[in-house]
Design a protein around this motif. Structure first.
Motif, PDB file in Angstrom:
ATOM      1  N   LYS A 105      69.526 -31.462  65.272  1.00  0.00           N
ATOM      2  CA  LYS A 105      70.775 -31.701  65.995  1.00  0.00           C
ATOM      3  C   LYS A 105      71.733 -30.534  65.806  1.00  0.00           C
ATOM      4  N   GLY A 125      76.009 -37.277  55.906  1.00  0.00           N
ATOM      5  CA  GLY A 125      75.464 -36.991  54.588  1.00  0.00           C
ATOM      6  C   GLY A 125      76.274 -37.641  53.482  1.00  0.00           C
ATOM      7  N   ARG A 126      77.567 -37.784  53.721  1.00  0.00           N
ATOM      8  CA  ARG A 126      78.434 -38.341  52.694  1.00  0.00           C
ATOM      9  C   ARG A 126      78.397 -39.852  52.655  1.00  0.00           C
ATOM     10  N   GLN A 181      76.667 -26.503  51.937  1.00  0.00           N
ATOM     11  CA  GLN A 181      77.929 -26.770  52.625  1.00  0.00           C
ATOM     12  C   GLN A 181      77.901 -28.120  53.318  1.00  0.00           C
ATOM     13  N   LEU A 182      76.831 -28.365  54.037  1.00  0.00           N
ATOM     14  CA  LEU A 182      76.769 -29.571  54.853  1.00  0.00           C
ATOM     15  C   LEU A 182      76.324 -30.777  54.030  1.00  0.00           C
ATOM     16  N   GLY A 183      75.768 -30.502  52.879  1.00  0.00           N
ATOM     17  CA  GLY A 183      75.343 -31.611  52.034  1.00  0.00           C
ATOM     18  C   GLY A 183      74.105 -32.322  52.551  1.00  0.00           C
ATOM     19  N   VAL A 184      73.369 -31.641  53.397  1.00  0.00           N
ATOM     20  CA  VAL A 184      72.216 -32.259  54.065  1.00  0.00           C
ATOM     21  C   VAL A 184      71.147 -31.191  54.226  1.00  0.00           C
ATOM     22  N   SER A 202      60.679 -43.219  63.224  1.00  0.00           N
ATOM     23  CA  SER A 202      61.433 -42.469  64.238  1.00  0.00           C
ATOM     24  C   SER A 202      62.672 -41.799  63.655  1.00  0.00           C
ATOM     25  N   ARG A 203      63.139 -42.283  62.546  1.00  0.00           N
ATOM     26  CA  ARG A 203      64.312 -41.644  61.948  1.00  0.00           C
ATOM     27  C   ARG A 203      63.954 -41.149  60.562  1.00  0.00           C
ATOM     28  N   GLU A 204      64.887 -40.402  60.009  1.00  0.00           N
ATOM     29  CA  GLU A 204      64.668 -39.930  58.662  1.00  0.00           C
ATOM     30  C   GLU A 204      65.600 -40.682  57.737  1.00  0.00           C
ATOM     31  N   ILE A 220      77.531 -34.104  60.757  1.00  0.00           N
ATOM     32  CA  ILE A 220      76.426 -34.064  59.809  1.00  0.00           C
ATOM     33  C   ILE A 220      76.930 -34.296  58.397  1.00  0.00           C
ATOM     34  N   ARG A 221      78.037 -33.659  58.082  1.00  0.00           N
ATOM     35  CA  ARG A 221      78.581 -33.853  56.742  1.00  0.00           C
ATOM     36  C   ARG A 221      78.971 -35.305  56.525  1.00  0.00           C
ATOM     37  N   LEU A 231      84.945 -25.626  56.080  1.00  0.00           N
ATOM     38  CA  LEU A 231      83.701 -26.280  56.501  1.00  0.00           C
ATOM     39  C   LEU A 231      82.551 -25.279  56.575  1.00  0.00           C
ATOM     40  N   GLU A 282      65.778 -33.916  60.962  1.00  0.00           N
ATOM     41  CA  GLU A 282      66.498 -34.529  62.088  1.00  0.00           C
ATOM     42  C   GLU A 282      67.906 -33.952  62.194  1.00  0.00           C
ATOM     43  N   ALA A 283      68.588 -33.912  61.054  1.00  0.00           N
ATOM     44  CA  ALA A 283      69.940 -33.348  61.058  1.00  0.00           C
ATOM     45  C   ALA A 283      69.890 -31.889  61.486  1.00  0.00           C
TER      46      ALA A 283
END
Lengths: 311, 311
Positions: free
Chosen positions: B71, A94-95, B50-53, A282-284, A90-91, B7, B67-68
């Motif tokens: 998951k 996001g990056r 932390q996750l940036g999302v 369907s996606r973000e 996920i990170r 993390l 979505e993230a």
DNA sequence: GGTTTTCCATAAATCATGCTTATCGCATGG
DNA sequence: CCATGCGATAAGCATGATTTATGGAAAACC
């Protein structure tokens, strides 16, 4: 099922335990985790108290997992590594700084290209990638968050759409051409000029027939006919003074403003359709893609404002 | 692989996130976890930073997983539930209060039984279960942590052993019997008495032949011979005044001390063997079993001390 | 065999972070 | 339109995590 928080109030100690169990050594675990040996000792003791079972044998000047500790360590390792992997994914996502935009070559070279510098200024950290293709891509299938499409949004129910520009079709020529062949003041005048044709193989694009029809005329049978199958090349032919062609206003605005091209014949065709930024439902969109989308739309507004002011 | 602690510094927020994601509602999650809504909000915000999302959409007066978030929630759920289950198992095992001891019926009824009250006083929270059987059980196969065995520990290399009592064999009778038949002062005297025999079907046990041999005599051919195949019944026969039998000192000490039985003939047989508390090396004793083991051994020491003082 | 090293445990002190209380904002629905 | 429900935010606090400092014990080393 017991309340997890009551069962494991200090979840952080799980991480400590995982490292300690892996090394079977508190000092090394402390190093790895960037904490002191005493803290590891404290964390493990807390966990043991919680569970009511020793997790390590304290033997010699070493520790080793007890039977219970062994089992618990196996489970904690698996559990945490799963979470860790997920967090890392996920990170990483996001990056990601690159955003891909699917567009036609025409849009890419005539709309985006002149604006790339501005975009680099406004969104310096975003690495925009433009994917051009002959036909509109299915963004749900491709790993591409954003696209540019012209047409009727009713045909793309699976996409979010945001209008970028109306479809407005101008007849344009260069000042040099006009100088040589005279200025066509009306659509009727144009029937005597060298008309350059776009034969778009896949995407819909309006042609002279349609344009003349919108002006109440019929398309003139004409000897000197030049047909090109790529919009960019059509405009280049116009710029080379080869004749008059139809141009999408939003794509040729820069050249019109700079004077490189001039609208002629005093008629424009508004098809009632438009060009859109689209992205699949369907996606973000991630944060970066959102910024690109917003920038594109803002740029569209700026362009309209500039044209409006210019009129 | 990144450092997990960098993390996910606040591992506890994983638990919060799991609950929040499950409910898709911060207030309810807070209730479940016994904390305030603000704390949940804070924890989630930390995780998102932390996750940036973003993990939740904040919409109306509700939240829903992005979505993230979806998951990540799936992975965190799986990971945590594995750890939770493991922790619960371990706790349950640690909380187990029953300890099973494998022993012969003789040991159970003659050694343990008279001491059960004392044990209940000393270890009130432990629920001791005694499993008796005709042959010594293989504790590695059975879910039994502790056993009592007599013999040579060299034959049980897969067990830890701790000596409980030497094997000392006495000839005993009741005062009433002695009154009636006279006191056998020497081993030789015994040859005229009613000797009760144990015919142990499985376990080794010494018999009169051995006993007389250790006294330098031979086993007397004797008419009035009573043979019983259970040690407890042998002693009961003695107590009923039926005759003289061989008794393991550690088992009949209570009756000797109370005067119910008397050692006779002034000779004891020390076989050089002993009785042991045993537990398999392959497993670990849990805390309760350890306490039972230690109590048994302590009780053995007390018994020896009492006998020694009595001599 | 004594000294040094290398582990872990423990106690006390400190620090930080997670949590609470209190409040606001906002949208919905009666 | 006000009441209700739910989240966000700010400030302050308290607990628990962490550090520093120390001790002890076994092992390794000379």
């Amino acid at each position: 099922m017991e309340n997890l928080r009551r069962l494991l109030p200090s979840a952080a100690s799980l991480i400590v335990f995982e490292a300690a169990g892996r090394h079977q050594n508190f000092t090394r675990a402390a190093n790895e985790l960037g904490m002191t040996q005493a803290a590891v000792s404290y964390a493990i003791r807390g966990l043991e108290e919680q569970l009511g079972v020793p997790l390590f044998h304290r033997v010699h000047r070493a520790v080793e997992l007890t039977e219970a500790g062994e089992k618990f360590h196996a489970d904690v390792s698996v559990g945490l590594s799963r979470i860790q992997k997920s967090a890392e994914d996920i990170r990483a996502k996001g990056r990601e700084t690159n955003v891909t935009l699917a567009a036609s070559t025409a849009f890419a070279s005539m709309w985006m290209l002149p604006r790339l510098n501005r975009m680099r200024e406004d969104l310096p950290e975003i690495d925009l990638r433009i994917q051009t293709s002959v036909r509109d891509l299915d963004l749900e299938e491709e790993p591409i968050p954003l696209g540019i499409r012209g047409g009727d949004p009713g045909h793309w129910p699976r996409y979010h759409v945001a209008q970028l520009a109306e479809e407005v079709v101008n007849a344009v020529a260069t000042p040099a051409y006009i100088e040589e062949h005279g200025l066509p003041k009306t659509a009727a005048d144009l029937q005597r000029h060298n008309l350059i044709h776009l034969e778009e193989p896949v995407r819909r694009a309006c042609d002279w027939t349609e344009w003349f029809a919108s002006a109440g005329l019929t398309y003139p049978k004409q000897a000197r006919r030049l047909t090109i199958n790529d919009y960019v090349l059509v405009i280049q032919a116009v710029l080379a003074g080869e004749g008059v062609a139809l141009g999408w206003e939003h794509l040729i605005n820069p050249q019109i403003r700079s004077g490189a091209l001039m609208p002629v014949a005093g008629h424009v065709l508004k098809t009632g359709l438009a060009f859109y930024v689209v992205w699949p439902r369907s996606r973000e969109l991630n944060a970066q893609a959102k910024r690109v989308r917003d920038w594109l739309l803002e740029e569209g507004r700026r362009d309209r404002a500039a044209s409006g002011a210019g009129e």
